[in-house]
Write a protein that holds these residues in place. Structure first.
Motif, mmCIF file in Angstrom:
data_model
loop_
_atom_site.group_PDB
_atom_site.id
_atom_site.type_symbol
_atom_site.label_atom_id
_atom_site.label_comp_id
_atom_site.label_asym_id
_atom_site.label_seq_id
_atom_site.Cartn_x
_atom_site.Cartn_y
_atom_site.Cartn_z
ATOM 1 N N VAL A 205 0.843 -1.193 0.000
ATOM 2 C CA VAL A 205 0.000 0.000 0.000
ATOM 3 C C VAL A 205 0.877 1.241 0.000
ATOM 4 O O VAL A 205 1.777 1.378 0.835
ATOM 5 C CB VAL A 205 -0.921 0.015 1.240
ATOM 6 N N ASP A 206 0.618 2.161 -0.946
ATOM 7 C CA ASP A 206 1.356 3.423 -0.961
ATOM 8 C C ASP A 206 1.059 4.218 0.310
ATOM 9 O O ASP A 206 -0.102 4.401 0.685
ATOM 10 C CB ASP A 206 0.964 4.271 -2.180
ATOM 11 N N GLY A 207 2.112 4.697 0.948
ATOM 12 C CA GLY A 207 1.947 5.501 2.153
ATOM 13 C C GLY A 207 1.534 4.719 3.373
ATOM 14 O O GLY A 207 1.143 5.307 4.393
ATOM 15 N N GLY A 208 1.597 3.391 3.299
ATOM 16 C CA GLY A 208 1.222 2.564 4.436
ATOM 17 C C GLY A 208 2.271 2.571 5.531
ATOM 18 O O GLY A 208 3.364 3.128 5.378
ATOM 19 N N ALA A 209 1.943 1.929 6.626
ATOM 20 C CA ALA A 209 2.849 1.876 7.768
ATOM 21 C C ALA A 209 4.074 1.026 7.460
ATOM 22 O O ALA A 209 4.022 0.111 6.631
ATOM 23 C CB ALA A 209 2.114 1.311 8.979
ATOM 24 N N MET A 210 5.168 1.321 8.149
ATOM 25 C CA MET A 210 6.401 0.551 8.025
ATOM 26 C C MET A 210 7.040 0.393 9.393
ATOM 27 O O MET A 210 6.975 1.294 10.228
ATOM 28 C CB MET A 210 7.389 1.233 7.075
ATOM 29 N N ILE A 211 7.660 -0.762 9.612
ATOM 30 C CA ILE A 211 8.420 -0.975 10.839
ATOM 31 C C ILE A 211 9.802 -1.526 10.488
ATOM 32 O O ILE A 211 10.026 -2.030 9.383
ATOM 33 C CB ILE A 211 7.713 -1.933 11.817
ATOM 34 N N ARG A 212 10.700 -1.429 11.442
ATOM 35 C CA ARG A 212 12.024 -2.019 11.297
ATOM 36 C C ARG A 212 12.208 -3.051 12.402
ATOM 37 O O ARG A 212 11.841 -2.812 13.559
ATOM 38 C CB ARG A 212 13.102 -0.945 11.401
ATOM 39 N N VAL A 213 12.750 -4.206 12.038
ATOM 40 C CA VAL A 213 12.974 -5.292 12.992
ATOM 41 C C VAL A 213 14.458 -5.351 13.330
ATOM 42 O O VAL A 213 15.303 -5.528 12.440
ATOM 43 C CB VAL A 213 12.511 -6.646 12.419
ATOM 44 N N ASN A 214 14.769 -5.179 14.609
ATOM 45 C CA ASN A 214 16.147 -5.208 15.111
ATOM 46 C C ASN A 214 17.075 -4.275 14.331
ATOM 47 O O ASN A 214 18.228 -4.601 14.072
ATOM 48 C CB ASN A 214 16.688 -6.636 15.104
ATOM 49 N N GLY A 215 16.532 -3.117 13.952
ATOM 50 C CA GLY A 215 17.345 -2.094 13.303
ATOM 51 C C GLY A 215 17.806 -2.446 11.911
ATOM 52 O O GLY A 215 18.617 -1.737 11.314
ATOM 53 N N ASP A 216 17.270 -3.537 11.351
ATOM 54 C CA ASP A 216 17.802 -4.043 10.086
ATOM 55 C C ASP A 216 16.713 -4.228 9.040
ATOM 56 O O ASP A 216 16.633 -3.479 8.058
ATOM 57 C CB ASP A 216 18.536 -5.356 10.346
ATOM 58 N N VAL A 217 15.845 -5.207 9.211
ATOM 59 C CA VAL A 217 14.860 -5.579 8.196
ATOM 60 C C VAL A 217 13.656 -4.647 8.257
ATOM 61 O O VAL A 217 13.050 -4.463 9.314
ATOM 62 C CB VAL A 217 14.410 -7.041 8.393
ATOM 63 N N VAL A 218 13.298 -4.055 7.118
ATOM 64 C CA VAL A 218 12.144 -3.163 7.017
ATOM 65 C C VAL A 218 10.944 -3.949 6.500
ATOM 66 O O VAL A 218 11.034 -4.663 5.499
ATOM 67 C CB VAL A 218 12.438 -1.970 6.084
ATOM 68 N N LEU A 219 9.822 -3.815 7.203
ATOM 69 C CA LEU A 219 8.579 -4.476 6.811
ATOM 70 C C LEU A 219 7.508 -3.432 6.546
ATOM 71 O O LEU A 219 7.316 -2.509 7.345
ATOM 72 C CB LEU A 219 8.092 -5.418 7.914
ATOM 73 N N LYS A 220 6.807 -3.598 5.407
ATOM 74 C CA LYS A 220 5.666 -2.757 5.071
ATOM 75 C C LYS A 220 4.381 -3.527 5.346
ATOM 76 O O LYS A 220 4.414 -4.708 5.712
ATOM 77 C CB LYS A 220 5.748 -2.340 3.606
ATOM 78 N N GLU A 221 3.249 -2.867 5.169
ATOM 79 C CA GLU A 221 1.967 -3.527 5.421
ATOM 80 C C GLU A 221 1.827 -4.773 4.544
ATOM 81 O O GLU A 221 2.075 -4.734 3.343
ATOM 82 C CB GLU A 221 0.815 -2.565 5.166
ATOM 83 N N GLY A 222 1.426 -5.872 5.178
ATOM 84 C CA GLY A 222 1.309 -7.154 4.495
ATOM 85 C C GLY A 222 2.557 -8.004 4.576
ATOM 86 O O GLY A 222 2.498 -9.214 4.358
ATOM 87 N N ASP A 223 3.697 -7.386 4.885
ATOM 88 C CA ASP A 223 4.947 -8.134 5.029
ATOM 89 C C ASP A 223 4.991 -8.848 6.373
ATOM 90 O O ASP A 223 4.338 -8.457 7.339
ATOM 91 C CB ASP A 223 6.158 -7.202 4.954
ATOM 92 N N GLY A 224 5.823 -9.871 6.436
ATOM 93 C CA GLY A 224 6.100 -10.558 7.689
ATOM 94 C C GLY A 224 7.564 -10.919 7.751
ATOM 95 O O GLY A 224 8.333 -10.653 6.817
#
Length: 261
Positions: free
Chosen positions: A211-230
């Protein structure tokens, strides 16, 4: 600690018009030998069901089956006599054991329902079927990582028991939020975890990606996950997983986390 992303567009996908579903693991007509489960976790389906449609009565046995409602309403009926309309924040859990029949239906005439459907394999067979529903508020999830499900005998107030070394958590991460989770179990022994970012901002097809403009997180300062990612995580009990949001002023990220033997 090993972290392996599972990108949203790489998941299995089904569009049945009334149902749009993404499959983290092999399910129904989608099969990938590399994704048949992770520890005791067998299914994570991210489903959207149109108004006045749903899953007709069907049977299950020997699985723990549970739903996490993201938006909308879902009516549950089963052969144990349970009838309930589930709403945002609700987690409905059925231990199917020796066998049950149930249906899941969106009786709302206007709004679709968006939810996660999950299955796990219990550590014992022949269990007596049982049913639980608990509600977990947005306020609690915005304040921290909320434990929803825990092994039988280790649950706290308002948590759902499961017959397995299995924990499930949920959280809503606002701008600049940080969540830290310590892997459970006997310290030093291998432990697995899976993190999933819900597609709260809307539905896109696999070709559209995220999704454009969706939420994003970073796992342990390394891997970036966007909405729908795991992300599949393999580490050791006692190690920490740190989740941080990306982009000040961005959208809240609603995540679920599984801690597995």
């Amino acid at each position: 600690m090993q972290i392996t992303p599972r990108r949203s567009a790489d998941r299995g996908h089904a569009d049945h018009d009334w149902l749009k579903s993404y499959h983290t693991f092999s399910f129904a007509s989608y099969f990938d030998q590399a994704f048949t489960g992770f520890s005791s976790l067998r299914v994570i389906n991210e489903d959207r069901v149109l108004p006045t449609t749903g899953f007709g009565t069907h049977s299950h046995r020997e699985y723990e089956i549970f739903s996490y409602i993201i938006d909308g309403e879902l009516q549950h009926k089963d052969s144990m006599g349970n009838v309930e309309i589930l709403k945002r924040g609700d987690v409905q859990f059925t231990s199917t054991g020796t066998g049950i029949a149930h249906s899941e239906y969106n009786i709302n005439r206007t709004h679709p329902v968006h939810f996660l459907q999950m299955w796990a394999k219990p550590s014992e067979s022949g269990l007596q079927p049982s049913y639980y529903t608990e509600t977990f508020s947005d306020e609690a999830k915005k304040a921290g990582l909320v434990r929803l499900i825990a092994p039988r005998g280790k649950t706290g107030k308002g948590e759902i028991p499961i017959v397995q070394d299995f924990y499930m958590y949920a959280s809503i991460l606002g701008p600049d939020a940080v969540r830290t989770h310590v892997l459970q179990g006997e310290e030093g022994k291998e432990r697995k975890a899976y993190v999933h970012v819900t597609m709260r901002s809307g539905y896109v097809t696999p070709k559209e990606g995220n999704v454009d403009g969706g939420a994003m997180i970073r796992v342990n300062g390394d891997v970036v996950l966007k909405e729908g990612d795991g992300a599949f995580i393999v580490g050791k009990a006692g190690e920490k997983i740190e989740l941080t949001t990306l982009g000040a002023g961005g959208k809240d990220a609603e995540i679920v986390l599984f801690d597995l033997a």
